[in-house]
Write a protein that holds these residues in place. Structure first.
Motif, PDB file in Angstrom:
ATOM      1  N   PRO A 155       3.834   7.909 -22.943  1.00 27.61           N
ATOM      2  CA  PRO A 155       4.416   7.411 -24.197  1.00 27.61           C
ATOM      3  C   PRO A 155       5.930   7.555 -24.233  1.00 27.61           C
ATOM      4  CG  PRO A 155       3.429   9.555 -24.547  1.00 27.61           C
ATOM      5  CD  PRO A 155       3.078   9.162 -23.142  1.00 27.61           C
ATOM      6  N   PHE A 156       6.533   8.013 -23.125  1.00 20.28           N
ATOM      7  CA  PHE A 156       7.981   8.159 -23.058  1.00 20.28           C
ATOM      8  C   PHE A 156       8.587   7.277 -21.979  1.00 20.28           C
ATOM      9  CE2 PHE A 156       6.114  12.104 -24.626  1.00 20.28           C
ATOM     10  CZ  PHE A 156       6.748  12.209 -25.845  1.00 20.28           C
ATOM     11  N   MET A 157       7.815   6.261 -21.541  1.00 23.43           N
ATOM     12  CA  MET A 157       8.304   5.274 -20.585  1.00 23.43           C
ATOM     13  C   MET A 157       7.835   3.898 -21.032  1.00 23.43           C
ATOM     14  SD  MET A 157       7.634   6.927 -16.832  1.00 23.43           S
ATOM     15  CE  MET A 157       8.346   8.490 -16.338  1.00 23.43           C
ATOM     16  N   ASP A 158       8.745   2.924 -21.032  1.00 30.32           N
ATOM     17  CA  ASP A 158       8.331   1.573 -21.384  1.00 30.32           C
ATOM     18  C   ASP A 158       7.752   0.871 -20.154  1.00 30.32           C
ATOM     19  OD1 ASP A 158      10.458   0.578 -19.827  1.00 30.32           O
ATOM     20  OD2 ASP A 158      11.830   0.587 -21.537  1.00 30.32           O
ATOM     21  N   MET A 159       7.359  -0.388 -20.332  1.00 36.39           N
ATOM     22  CA  MET A 159       6.721  -1.140 -19.257  1.00 36.39           C
ATOM     23  C   MET A 159       7.711  -1.880 -18.368  1.00 36.39           C
ATOM     24  SD  MET A 159       3.436  -0.687 -19.260  1.00 36.39           S
ATOM     25  CE  MET A 159       2.881  -2.081 -18.300  1.00 36.39           C
ATOM     26  N   ARG A 160       8.991  -1.798 -18.693  1.00 31.26           N
ATOM     27  CA  ARG A 160       9.982  -2.487 -17.863  1.00 31.26           C
ATOM     28  C   ARG A 160      10.309  -1.619 -16.665  1.00 31.26           C
ATOM     29  NH1 ARG A 160      15.033  -3.596 -21.215  1.00 31.26           N
ATOM     30  NH2 ARG A 160      14.636  -1.433 -21.823  1.00 31.26           N
ATOM     31  N   GLY A 161      10.103  -2.138 -15.513  1.00 29.42           N
ATOM     32  CA  GLY A 161      10.413  -1.356 -14.329  1.00 29.42           C
ATOM     33  C   GLY A 161       9.404  -1.564 -13.226  1.00 29.42           C
ATOM     34  N   ASN A 162       9.719  -1.008 -12.070  1.00 27.68           N
ATOM     35  CA  ASN A 162       8.884  -1.111 -10.884  1.00 27.68           C
ATOM     36  C   ASN A 162       8.595   0.282 -10.342  1.00 27.68           C
ATOM     37  OD1 ASN A 162       9.436  -3.970 -11.013  1.00 27.68           O
ATOM     38  ND2 ASN A 162      11.383  -3.545  -9.990  1.00 27.68           N
ATOM     39  N   TRP A 163       7.454   0.392  -9.660  1.00 24.07           N
ATOM     40  CA  TRP A 163       7.124   1.624  -8.948  1.00 24.07           C
ATOM     41  C   TRP A 163       7.449   1.426  -7.473  1.00 24.07           C
ATOM     42  CZ3 TRP A 163       1.541   2.101 -11.319  1.00 24.07           C
ATOM     43  CH2 TRP A 163       1.651   2.573 -12.632  1.00 24.07           C
ATOM     44  N   SER A 164       8.300   2.279  -6.938  1.00 22.72           N
ATOM     45  CA  SER A 164       8.577   2.296  -5.504  1.00 22.72           C
ATOM     46  C   SER A 164       7.706   3.384  -4.887  1.00 22.72           C
ATOM     47  CB  SER A 164      10.064   2.585  -5.257  1.00 22.72           C
ATOM     48  OG  SER A 164      10.363   2.519  -3.883  1.00 22.72           O
ATOM     49  N   VAL A 165       6.792   2.973  -4.004  1.00 22.86           N
ATOM     50  CA  VAL A 165       5.748   3.873  -3.517  1.00 22.86           C
ATOM     51  C   VAL A 165       5.816   3.996  -2.005  1.00 22.86           C
ATOM     52  CG1 VAL A 165       3.278   4.384  -3.597  1.00 22.86           C
ATOM     53  CG2 VAL A 165       4.301   2.956  -5.376  1.00 22.86           C
ATOM     54  N   LYS A 166       5.643   5.235  -1.521  1.00 21.09           N
ATOM     55  CA  LYS A 166       5.612   5.483  -0.078  1.00 21.09           C
ATOM     56  C   LYS A 166       4.749   6.704   0.188  1.00 21.09           C
ATOM     57  CE  LYS A 166       8.663   6.147   3.939  1.00 21.09           C
ATOM     58  NZ  LYS A 166       8.195   4.975   4.703  1.00 21.09           N
ATOM     59  N   VAL A 167       3.867   6.607   1.195  1.00 24.27           N
ATOM     60  CA  VAL A 167       3.008   7.731   1.567  1.00 24.27           C
ATOM     61  C   VAL A 167       2.965   7.834   3.083  1.00 24.27           C
ATOM     62  CG1 VAL A 167       1.590   7.327  -0.496  1.00 24.27           C
ATOM     63  CG2 VAL A 167       0.829   6.437   1.711  1.00 24.27           C
ATOM     64  N   ASN A 168       2.580   9.018   3.563  1.00 25.03           N
ATOM     65  CA  ASN A 168       2.358   9.175   4.993  1.00 25.03           C
ATOM     66  C   ASN A 168       0.875   9.207   5.288  1.00 25.03           C
ATOM     67  OD1 ASN A 168       1.660  11.726   4.028  1.00 25.03           O
ATOM     68  ND2 ASN A 168       2.507  12.795   5.786  1.00 25.03           N
ATOM     69  N   ALA A 169       0.522   9.052   6.551  1.00 22.69           N
ATOM     70  CA  ALA A 169      -0.875   9.191   6.951  1.00 22.69           C
ATOM     71  C   ALA A 169      -1.226  10.676   6.880  1.00 22.69           C
ATOM     72  CB  ALA A 169      -1.077   8.665   8.363  1.00 22.69           C
ATOM     73  N   PRO A 170      -2.237  11.054   6.109  1.00 18.68           N
ATOM     74  CA  PRO A 170      -2.535  12.478   5.933  1.00 18.68           C
ATOM     75  C   PRO A 170      -2.982  13.145   7.223  1.00 18.68           C
ATOM     76  CG  PRO A 170      -4.245  11.113   4.934  1.00 18.68           C
ATOM     77  CD  PRO A 170      -3.143  10.189   5.343  1.00 18.68           C
ATOM     78  N   GLY A 171      -2.342  14.266   7.517  1.00 20.47           N
ATOM     79  CA  GLY A 171      -2.702  15.082   8.670  1.00 20.47           C
ATOM     80  C   GLY A 171      -2.638  16.534   8.242  1.00 20.47           C
ATOM     81  N   ASP A 172      -1.907  17.341   9.003  1.00 17.82           N
ATOM     82  CA  ASP A 172      -1.690  18.720   8.567  1.00 17.82           C
ATOM     83  C   ASP A 172      -0.826  18.765   7.316  1.00 17.82           C
ATOM     84  OD1 ASP A 172      -3.224  19.739  10.609  1.00 17.82           O
ATOM     85  OD2 ASP A 172      -1.534  19.996  11.976  1.00 17.82           O
ATOM     86  N   ASN A 173       0.046  17.754   7.166  1.00 21.53           N
ATOM     87  CA  ASN A 173       0.896  17.645   5.981  1.00 21.53           C
ATOM     88  C   ASN A 173       0.627  16.327   5.276  1.00 21.53           C
ATOM     89  OD1 ASN A 173       2.848  20.057   6.215  1.00 21.53           O
ATOM     90  ND2 ASN A 173       2.927  19.147   8.249  1.00 21.53           N
ATOM     91  N   LEU A 174       0.804  16.348   3.979  1.00 22.40           N
ATOM     92  CA  LEU A 174       0.552  15.168   3.159  1.00 22.40           C
ATOM     93  C   LEU A 174       1.720  14.989   2.203  1.00 22.40           C
ATOM     94  CD1 LEU A 174      -2.811  14.241   1.554  1.00 22.40           C
ATOM     95  CD2 LEU A 174      -0.803  14.354   0.093  1.00 22.40           C
ATOM     96  N   LEU A 175       2.169  13.740   2.065  1.00 28.92           N
ATOM     97  CA  LEU A 175       3.309  13.459   1.196  1.00 28.92           C
ATOM     98  C   LEU A 175       3.113  12.126   0.474  1.00 28.92           C
ATOM     99  CD1 LEU A 175       6.133  14.230   0.187  1.00 28.92           C
ATOM    100  CD2 LEU A 175       7.079  13.168   2.235  1.00 28.92           C
ATOM    101  N   VAL A 176       3.325  12.135  -0.817  1.00 33.03           N
ATOM    102  CA  VAL A 176       3.303  10.937  -1.646  1.00 33.03           C
ATOM    103  C   VAL A 176       4.576  10.945  -2.483  1.00 33.03           C
ATOM    104  CG1 VAL A 176       2.092   9.660  -3.457  1.00 33.03           C
ATOM    105  CG2 VAL A 176       0.775  11.007  -1.789  1.00 33.03           C
ATOM    106  N   ALA A 177       5.309   9.847  -2.511  1.00 30.10           N
ATOM    107  CA  ALA A 177       6.540   9.754  -3.294  1.00 30.10           C
ATOM    108  C   ALA A 177       6.535   8.459  -4.102  1.00 30.10           C
ATOM    109  CB  ALA A 177       7.770   9.794  -2.386  1.00 30.10           C
TER     110      ALA A 177
END
Length: 315
Positions: A169-191
């Motif tokens: 409720p504190f973000m409007d609908m104008r905008g884009n999501w920039s998404v990047k993930v790695n292939a999960p292994g010993d480490n996992l990252l989502v941004a």
């Protein structure tokens, strides 16, 4: 009406989870032959456990950041016998992502009668010779407390997606999501960062996690005990903090702009078909040096957004 449903959800979840939590210790008091069997070696091979940190940072209109510990499970959907319900099967995910290999689901399993997953991810692989390649990902984003879910396919290497859901409720609908993930292994990252026409790159959310040795976890129910509840608590607590900081409250667009979903589709088509739109490099994608900022690549054609109601209690 939404406040009534929210109050009822919190109240029912509290008593249900309390009852199931009180029953947990009794499993160890049961005679050995009546206890729930521990996960077999085969089951453990198809479920990986991760422990890490979720971090949120908002730069405008006020600065606000927080982090909390989180635990996730990664299910091999082709072989894991106890994957959480109300999610895609491996074959459904392959059909949607148009891939041919294994499919893994990253999610927070239900705990003592409650599930809370703002974001679940499907990692869809293709087989190329003797190697497997992470080809596509499917995101399932669920908002709280409106109980809606949107599903879409994105490029894990980097993608730019028109915002399709009112998640805060504190973000409007104008905008884009920039998404990047790695292939999960010993480490996992989502941004995930938010690119806004007026506020710029004003919001970043990351998940960093490490895989836990199965030998260290003897009971999955105890490992994930109250994990969904903690996520919900952080969501509501920091929403209250943003309200206290006088960040403008934004009503759900279904009351002010009922065609917001169609507009999101049109906007996403422009992102995919017109490389000049949103081509600015996202400095926020430089998370700990792991992901250098790059221009988001887009797939030509129309992205498939699927909206639906999430399973009660708004999981």
């Amino acid at each position: 009406m939404e406040m009534f449903y929210l109050f009822w959800s919190i109240l029912s979840t509290f008593f249900t989870s309390l009852a199931f939590s009180l029953l947990l210790p009794f499993r160890f008091l049961l005679p050995r032959q009546r206890r729930p069997p521990p996960p077999s070696t085969t089951e453990n091979e198809h479920v990986s456990l991760y422990e890490g940190t979720v971090w949120h940072e908002r730069r405008r209109p006020v600065r606000h950041s927080f982090r909390y510990s989180v635990r996730y499970a990664l299910f091999d959907l082709d072989h894991a016998p106890n994957a959480p319900p109300d999610h895609l099967s491996a074959n459904e995910a392959r059909r949607i992502a148009e891939t041919t290999g294994l499919v893994f689901l990253l999610t927070i399993p239900p705990s003592v009668g409650y599930e809370q997953n703002p974001l679940s991810l499907y990692y869809c692989y293709d087989l190329e010779g003797s190697t497997k390649l992470l080809k596509k990902c499917i995101a399932e984003v669920t908002n709280t407390p409106w109980g809606e879910r949107v599903r879409f396919v994105f490029d894990p290497n980097s993608d730019l997606v028109a915002k399709p859901l009112h998640v805060s409720p504190f973000m409007d609908m104008r905008g884009n999501w920039s998404v990047k993930v790695n292939a999960p292994g010993d480490n996992l990252l989502v941004a995930i960062s938010v690119q806004h026409p007026e506020l710029g790159d004003y919001f970043l959310a990351t998940l960093k996690a490490k895989r836990i040795s199965p030998a260290l976890v003897h009971d999955h129910a105890l490992f994930f005990w109250l994990m969904p509840h903690k996520v919900a608590l952080w969501i509501y607590w920091h929403a209250l903090k943003l309200w206290w900081k006088n960040v403008p409250f934004i009503q759900h667009p279904r009351y002010t702009n009922p065609s917001y979903r169609e507009e999101a589709l049109k906007h996403d088509r422009k992102l995919q078909c017109c490389p000049a739109v949103g081509e600015k490099k996202d400095e926020f994608m430089q998370v700990g040096g792991s992901f250098p900022g790059i221009v988001a690549e887009r797939n030509h054609g129309e992205r498939l957004f699927v909206w639906r109601d999430a399973k009660w209690p708004w999981t």
